[in-house]
Design a protein around this motif. Sequence first.
Motif, PDB file in Angstrom:
ATOM      1  N   TYR A   1      41.378  35.318  40.926  1.00 35.32           N
ATOM      2  CA  TYR A   1      41.189  36.779  40.799  1.00 35.32           C
ATOM      3  C   TYR A   1      40.577  37.037  39.439  1.00 35.32           C
ATOM      4  CZ  TYR A   1      42.017  41.535  39.917  1.00 35.32           C
ATOM      5  OH  TYR A   1      42.104  42.921  39.994  1.00 35.32           O
ATOM      6  N   LYS A   2      40.728  36.301  38.296  1.00 32.36           N
ATOM      7  CA  LYS A   2      39.845  36.723  37.141  1.00 32.36           C
ATOM      8  C   LYS A   2      38.652  36.120  37.310  1.00 32.36           C
ATOM      9  CE  LYS A   2      43.598  36.422  33.817  1.00 32.36           C
ATOM     10  NZ  LYS A   2      44.298  35.899  32.481  1.00 32.36           N
ATOM     11  N   TRP A   3      38.167  34.899  37.941  1.00 38.32           N
ATOM     12  CA  TRP A   3      36.946  34.322  38.359  1.00 38.32           C
ATOM     13  C   TRP A   3      36.150  35.385  39.109  1.00 38.32           C
ATOM     14  CZ3 TRP A   3      33.936  30.435  36.756  1.00 38.32           C
ATOM     15  CH2 TRP A   3      33.059  29.860  37.502  1.00 38.32           C
ATOM     16  N   ASN A   4      36.611  35.841  40.132  1.00 35.17           N
ATOM     17  CA  ASN A   4      36.006  36.929  40.947  1.00 35.17           C
ATOM     18  C   ASN A   4      35.689  38.220  40.398  1.00 35.17           C
ATOM     19  OD1 ASN A   4      36.131  34.904  42.875  1.00 35.17           O
ATOM     20  ND2 ASN A   4      37.647  35.785  44.032  1.00 35.17           N
ATOM     21  N   SER A   5      36.536  38.443  39.436  1.00 32.22           N
ATOM     22  CA  SER A   5      36.506  39.869  38.684  1.00 32.22           C
ATOM     23  C   SER A   5      35.795  39.716  37.347  1.00 32.22           C
ATOM     24  CB  SER A   5      37.929  40.523  38.437  1.00 32.22           C
ATOM     25  OG  SER A   5      38.575  40.430  39.572  1.00 32.22           O
ATOM     26  N   LYS A   6      35.402  38.508  37.207  1.00 28.62           N
ATOM     27  CA  LYS A   6      34.749  38.265  35.801  1.00 28.62           C
ATOM     28  C   LYS A   6      35.304  38.666  34.683  1.00 28.62           C
ATOM     29  CE  LYS A   6      30.360  37.764  37.938  1.00 28.62           C
ATOM     30  NZ  LYS A   6      30.815  37.040  39.106  1.00 28.62           N
ATOM     31  N   LEU A   7      36.667  38.331  34.730  1.00 26.61           N
ATOM     32  CA  LEU A   7      37.534  38.772  33.723  1.00 26.61           C
ATOM     33  C   LEU A   7      37.814  37.224  32.887  1.00 26.61           C
ATOM     34  CD1 LEU A   7      40.413  40.879  35.464  1.00 26.61           C
ATOM     35  CD2 LEU A   7      38.556  41.453  33.902  1.00 26.61           C
ATOM     36  N   PRO A   8      38.080  37.674  31.316  1.00 23.97           N
ATOM     37  CA  PRO A   8      38.474  36.326  30.517  1.00 23.97           C
ATOM     38  C   PRO A   8      39.936  35.753  30.890  1.00 23.97           C
ATOM     39  CG  PRO A   8      38.494  38.404  29.479  1.00 23.97           C
ATOM     40  CD  PRO A   8      38.292  38.738  30.469  1.00 23.97           C
TER      41      PRO A   8
END
Length: 188
Positions: A53-60
């Motif tokens: 989820y974080k990878w796809n959303s470009k979240l740290p």
Amino acid sequence: MTETYQLRHAVLALVVVLALPPSPGRAETGNDVRVLRGLMIDRLALMEQVAAYKWNSKLPIDDPVREENVLKATMARARSAGLDQETARRFIVSQMEAAKSVQRYYFAKWQDQGATHVTGASDLVTELRPRIGALSARLIAAMAEGGSQLEECSAVTVLRPVPPALSDVPRAWNIAVDGVLGEHGGCP
């Protein structure tokens, strides 16, 4: 009464006692530790989806503000469960660090593969965080129930082996286990 009658009653009484569930204070050594291990595995297994989820959303991976809020809330839950505050803090922080270690592993893997989007990611807010929160609550209860069992070397034998489901992230598992065992992690 005849001896046969007395023997039958004795056998019947023994059967009844053996059929009863164990009393809370006399649980088989290691059962609570095995429950704790299973919950730790379940929680860490969700971290690949969190990472996706974080990878796809470009979240740290790191979110210090959220981590501090989670720590405060979980520490309050640990107090209510009767956990020693130092033990609780060590345990909670180690579980969060282990979770981030899993996420870092997947970020590095996807970066090496040149992935721009990962499939199969559940929603972090509506699906994953509630599941992680529920597992965390159960983990705190299991830590409290494990009590003195966690000070025995048999706990090390139960907890230390890296589960097959987490064989790609042994460092994360060791971080999580070290947080449970603390000073008792040095048993043979």
